[in-house]
Design an enzyme around this catalytic site. Sequence first.
Site, PDB file in Angstrom:
ATOM      1  N   ASP A  47       0.838  -1.197   0.000  1.00  0.00           N
ATOM      2  CA  ASP A  47       0.000   0.000   0.000  1.00  0.00           C
ATOM      3  C   ASP A  47       0.873   1.248   0.000  1.00  0.00           C
ATOM      4  O   ASP A  47       0.376   2.365  -0.146  1.00  0.00           O
ATOM      5  CB  ASP A  47      -0.993  -0.020   1.182  1.00  0.00           C
ATOM      6  CG  ASP A  47      -0.308   0.020   2.537  1.00  0.00           C
ATOM      7  OD1 ASP A  47       0.914  -0.177   2.599  1.00  0.00           O
ATOM      8  OD2 ASP A  47      -1.017   0.256   3.536  1.00  0.00           O
ATOM      9  N   ASP A  86      -1.287  -6.231  -0.925  1.00  0.00           N
ATOM     10  CA  ASP A  86      -1.375  -5.576   0.387  1.00  0.00           C
ATOM     11  C   ASP A  86      -2.787  -5.037   0.593  1.00  0.00           C
ATOM     12  O   ASP A  86      -3.313  -4.307  -0.256  1.00  0.00           O
ATOM     13  CB  ASP A  86      -0.366  -4.417   0.424  1.00  0.00           C
ATOM     14  CG  ASP A  86       0.117  -4.115   1.831  1.00  0.00           C
ATOM     15  OD1 ASP A  86      -0.275  -4.828   2.768  1.00  0.00           O
ATOM     16  OD2 ASP A  86       0.904  -3.165   1.977  1.00  0.00           O
ATOM     17  N   GLU A 185       8.473  -4.321  11.082  1.00  0.00           N
ATOM     18  CA  GLU A 185       8.993  -3.024  10.609  1.00  0.00           C
ATOM     19  C   GLU A 185       9.452  -2.159  11.782  1.00  0.00           C
ATOM     20  O   GLU A 185       8.713  -1.963  12.758  1.00  0.00           O
ATOM     21  CB  GLU A 185       7.879  -2.310   9.810  1.00  0.00           C
ATOM     22  CG  GLU A 185       8.306  -0.934   9.300  1.00  0.00           C
ATOM     23  CD  GLU A 185       7.416  -0.396   8.202  1.00  0.00           C
ATOM     24  OE1 GLU A 185       6.512  -1.107   7.731  1.00  0.00           O
ATOM     25  OE2 GLU A 185       7.646   0.772   7.810  1.00  0.00           O
TER      26      GLU A 185
HETATM   27  O1  KIV Z   1       3.507  -1.181   1.770  1.00  0.00           O
HETATM   28  C1  KIV Z   1       4.702  -1.515   1.892  1.00  0.00           C
HETATM   29  O2  KIV Z   1       5.557  -1.192   1.059  1.00  0.00           O
HETATM   30  C2  KIV Z   1       5.077  -2.302   3.053  1.00  0.00           C
HETATM   31  C3  KIV Z   1       6.518  -2.658   3.233  1.00  0.00           C
HETATM   32  C4  KIV Z   1       7.306  -1.484   3.637  1.00  0.00           C
HETATM   33  C5  KIV Z   1       6.700  -3.786   4.138  1.00  0.00           C
HETATM   34  O3  KIV Z   1       4.243  -2.643   3.837  1.00  0.00           O
END
Ligand code: KIV
Length: 283
Positions: A47, A86, A185
């Site tokens: 995302d 995501d 993270e």
């Molecule tokens: O959305 C994203 O890029 C992420 C990564 C940083 C793990 O969740």
Amino acid sequence: MQNDKVKLSTLSKMKRDDRPITMVTAYDTPTARIVDAAGIDTVLTGDSAANVVLGYPDTIPVTVDELLHHTRAVRRGLSRAMLIGDMPFMSYNISIERAIENAGRFMKEAGADAVKLEGGGCMADTVRAIVRAGIPIVGHLGLTPQTAGMLGGYKVQGQDAKTARQIYQDALGLQAAGAFMLVLECVPARLGTLISKKLDIPVIGIGAGNGTDGQVLVYHDLVGIQSGFTPKFVKRYAQAGEIMQKAVESYCKEVRERSFPGEEHSFKISDEELAALGKTINA
Ligand code: KIV
């Protein structure tokens, strides 16, 4: 072996064999082709597309439809790597039914191999239900950008025993609920290592030190296309943005001085045909 499609079992075996797992974000087909050809194991259409390529200030506004569009584009560029879609803010938080439905869309409509969602213990029932529906799921703990406001901003998480224990317990909870992998993270390196050692599922770190089972970076950070603030955990492996800007500057210069396009970029018409054309338009 290197060319075999990456499956859930591939990743579990990599963890067992202590072989680090690579992950990078991608939001479009050409990038997917590049990272796949480079031998990446897993690709996340994050995302982060919201702020990295769509111009939103953060990840909150991006919708399921927007991320499906990007995930589909990435699918078309991958042949070996596993593709993880995501789930954006509010696509899994309203009800378990909505969460299953949206997670299913990433697989049915975008060809994702798995989905990722953010959150700890409170997400366990949702994760369990999504897994029961047959959708492989990746958890995301530590700094969770969709709820950064609740965490006091984009800050390192788990720097005291109480919050570190909470992250550890959430990790165990997600594993018990059926998550097959976890993104961790922005936590202290020693907490990243401890959680990776305690869990059976692979833990992929971003700003979680060198002791996790793998690493993930945002592609635009890694290749140096992103300008502005660079988080401490980012390593830029190239300055592609500078190269791209120089290329466009050269193009503008050559167009303005009429040295592009050259003969090698142009198509031909014979003298006879041009003369015949001249006669008809001058008649
Ligand atoms: O959305 C994203 O890029 C992420 C990564 C940083 C793990 O969740």
